[in-house]
Design an enzyme around this catalytic site. Structure first.
Site, PDB file in Angstrom:
ATOM      1  CG  HIS F  14     -21.619 -17.349   9.017  1.00  0.00           C
ATOM      2  ND1 HIS F  14     -21.161 -16.082   9.262  1.00  0.00           N
ATOM      3  CD2 HIS F  14     -22.455 -17.657  10.029  1.00  0.00           C
ATOM      4  CE1 HIS F  14     -21.695 -15.634  10.390  1.00  0.00           C
ATOM      5  NE2 HIS F  14     -22.481 -16.554  10.877  1.00  0.00           N
ATOM      6  CB  CYS F  33     -20.023 -16.901  16.048  1.00  0.00           C
ATOM      7  SG  CYS F  33     -21.532 -16.126  16.643  1.00  0.00           S
ATOM      8  CG  HIS F  39     -23.566 -20.599  13.299  1.00  0.00           C
ATOM      9  ND1 HIS F  39     -22.239 -20.252  13.329  1.00  0.00           N
ATOM     10  CD2 HIS F  39     -24.245 -19.426  13.269  1.00  0.00           C
ATOM     11  CE1 HIS F  39     -22.124 -18.930  13.321  1.00  0.00           C
ATOM     12  NE2 HIS F  39     -23.322 -18.406  13.275  1.00  0.00           N
ATOM     13  CG  HIS F  41     -27.424 -16.675  10.525  1.00  0.00           C
ATOM     14  ND1 HIS F  41     -27.928 -16.639  11.796  1.00  0.00           N
ATOM     15  CD2 HIS F  41     -26.074 -16.553  10.660  1.00  0.00           C
ATOM     16  CE1 HIS F  41     -26.935 -16.501  12.664  1.00  0.00           C
ATOM     17  NE2 HIS F  41     -25.798 -16.463  12.004  1.00  0.00           N
ATOM     18  CG  ASP F  79     -30.649 -19.534  -1.476  1.00  0.00           C
ATOM     19  OD1 ASP F  79     -30.748 -19.479  -0.242  1.00  0.00           O
ATOM     20  OD2 ASP F  79     -31.513 -20.040  -2.221  1.00  0.00           O
ATOM     21  CG  HIS F  80     -30.296 -23.637   0.002  1.00  0.00           C
ATOM     22  ND1 HIS F  80     -31.211 -22.638  -0.211  1.00  0.00           N
ATOM     23  CD2 HIS F  80     -30.931 -24.573   0.760  1.00  0.00           C
ATOM     24  CE1 HIS F  80     -32.349 -22.961   0.376  1.00  0.00           C
ATOM     25  NE2 HIS F  80     -32.215 -24.122   0.977  1.00  0.00           N
ATOM     26  CD  GLU F 125     -25.312 -12.823  12.052  1.00  0.00           C
ATOM     27  OE1 GLU F 125     -24.194 -12.958  11.546  1.00  0.00           O
ATOM     28  OE2 GLU F 125     -25.479 -12.533  13.256  1.00  0.00           O
TER      29      GLU F 125
END
Lengths: 136, 136, 136, 136, 136, 136
Positions: F14, F33, F39, F41, F79-80, F125
């Site tokens: 994100h 950010c 980047h 998480h 996801d991913h 996060e």
């Protein structure tokens, strides 16, 4: 050969302070860890032994026995105490996690049954810092 | 309303000792926690605030800002220190985790931006013991 | 010889994509990890060094110094970045956790004081997957 | 050489009971672990393999493949089952964590691709007790 | 009002099986959890009480006392046992985590000192599943 | 009323970037950010529902069913993947953890069985930052 680990916990106060140095040098080198009024940690202790499982029990060593040895010879001497002031086996030593792990190894080694060997003492000072000692 | 939590850590020495009681009564009531040479902990501090996310940032509060407030007003005053001896906002109080959580709430409350409210201070003394204070 | 470990964290985006292969082959081999818009992780990095404790400090190495070396030479280059796009020491390499651990080893090894040796770089990609590299 | 670890979980009932011993001797030696109505655990299984990363993928082994091998050959046979009663590869063995780790090693070793070697099976019985088996 | 939580652990076998249903319906509804030879878990139990800190101790309740109450009235009755077969307060109940949490609440509530109130019983069945019961 | 929580995980890329602001203002406000190359998480998602346990099963809701609902309506979509680019229910929103938690609540609420209520969506996060949303 199988390796068996028991995890135990203790809480203690300590201080990093070299008596051969000035107060100022101690503060320069150790920073907040030299606070004369002490600070402290929840130490997490991992003791790993190795040996052959006993055919009758399937155990390298009864983990309750291992826990009792650690409690009697280590936790009784360090838990809720001051590592610099109250612990005979740390007397005259710099109270680093490195030296504490070595001292715990030297204590435990004497009291383990002959059928097993001490493999490693792993000691967390915080969740981000740990040391391991495998003996000399 | 969204709740935002930041987790921080500090290490400190402390002692449970009521000066209005005899040494013996302190030992009876507090056991090893009354050790005159102190013991210590890795405290884990959870601070939860609540508010409406800002439309421009999506943040209740920039979590880096929250972290800075906790560091400046709490961690600077307790980390690597002695809670009984070194911490102004614990002076004259029994140094229990309950009282420490209340004192941390009272400190933090003054320094949070008006747009958010402090919701709860949660404080772990060990991985098996924690207290929560939601204000009065 | 004592082993000292410091744990650090970083967040990064990455992608598994072999430029010598078709998009379809990449998707067959890497599945969701080949997503052209990237995905990411909270990486957890364990750096273990070994050495003799210094008699004056009790330290193999001041763990704050170890932390600074990791921050300067690794975290500054990977944290909140894209491992495939933004990291010089990953350029032209498949961006697997295996290759990232090897590259981190090669970076760190150059910057550690002569008195200690790098023992292992351990890198968690998720809480269920980690790799370890002990050098060649 | 890089080491890759995958963590998996399973829940199972078991009992420590040596059929060559009287019920009383079993209770003396194994205590509550000998309960005839069983007890159980959330086991946490760490499987570590080693090998050279493939130049095309950067993988020692695709961790999804490793996970599938563990699921097919271990988890399918132990998860939500009774280790003493339901698991073919534990038949006739004392159901200690030591013996379970050895048996898991012997199962897994047969099914891994030739390019990698099994390095260690690490098995947590509780968060405070684990065993490791590196093969013979 | 301050909230105090103590975390305890126990290991137990159990089974999800409704005796008013056929074996087949039990398997359809409960899947592997209906295994007739049982399975088991490391349960993690969080007990939260609330009250005013005592001015003399700073304690809502001495956490050692809370731990003793949990050990005497809960752990002694469930640890290393079979929840369906061995536990009087689960007799005739479906042995879900929900019902176990309710039953633990009902047990504990009777034995807490009048100065505190039970706030919540939180029970982890696995690290990914937990229930909370706040009373009726 | 009993509360049941299921924990799930997902990995995603994100970026925090407000398109109504200059690149410079984004960097001032969001720092690292705002990295244009993203980047990411390992997000940890806790979904808590509440209801009365069913007398036949002892369940508020079969936790496998709850897990399937989360997987189908949330994990499949995040996801991913890249939260800013790939997720329909985040389109046009600032991609903060606060807004992501609200969006996950709004997704899940539609798909839960009538017998239960969504109580809270809790989203980590990083291990040090989480948000909670209890609905409006």
């Amino acid at each position: 050969m199988v390796y068996l680990t028991r995890v135990e916990h203790f809480n203690a106060a300590h201080q990093l302070f070299n008596p051969r140095w000035s107060k100022q040098k101690n503060e320069t080198v150790f920073g907040k860890c030299a606070n004369e009024n002490w600070h402290g940690h929840n130490y997490e202790l991992y003791v790993t032994i190795k040996g052959e499982p006993d055919p009758d029990t399937g155990f390298v060593l009864d983990v309750k026995k291992l826990s009792e040895i650690i409690k009697e010879h280590i936790l009784e001497k360090v838990d809720h105490l001051n590592l610099n002031e109250d612990v005979d086996f740390m007397k005259g030593k710099m109270c680093s996690t490195e030296n504490l792990a070595i001292a715990i190894w030297e204590q435990l080694e004497q009291f383990l049954p002959a059928a097993v060997q001490l493999h490693v003492v792993k000691l967390y000072e915080t969740p981000s810092i740990y040391v391991e000692y495998f003996g000399r």
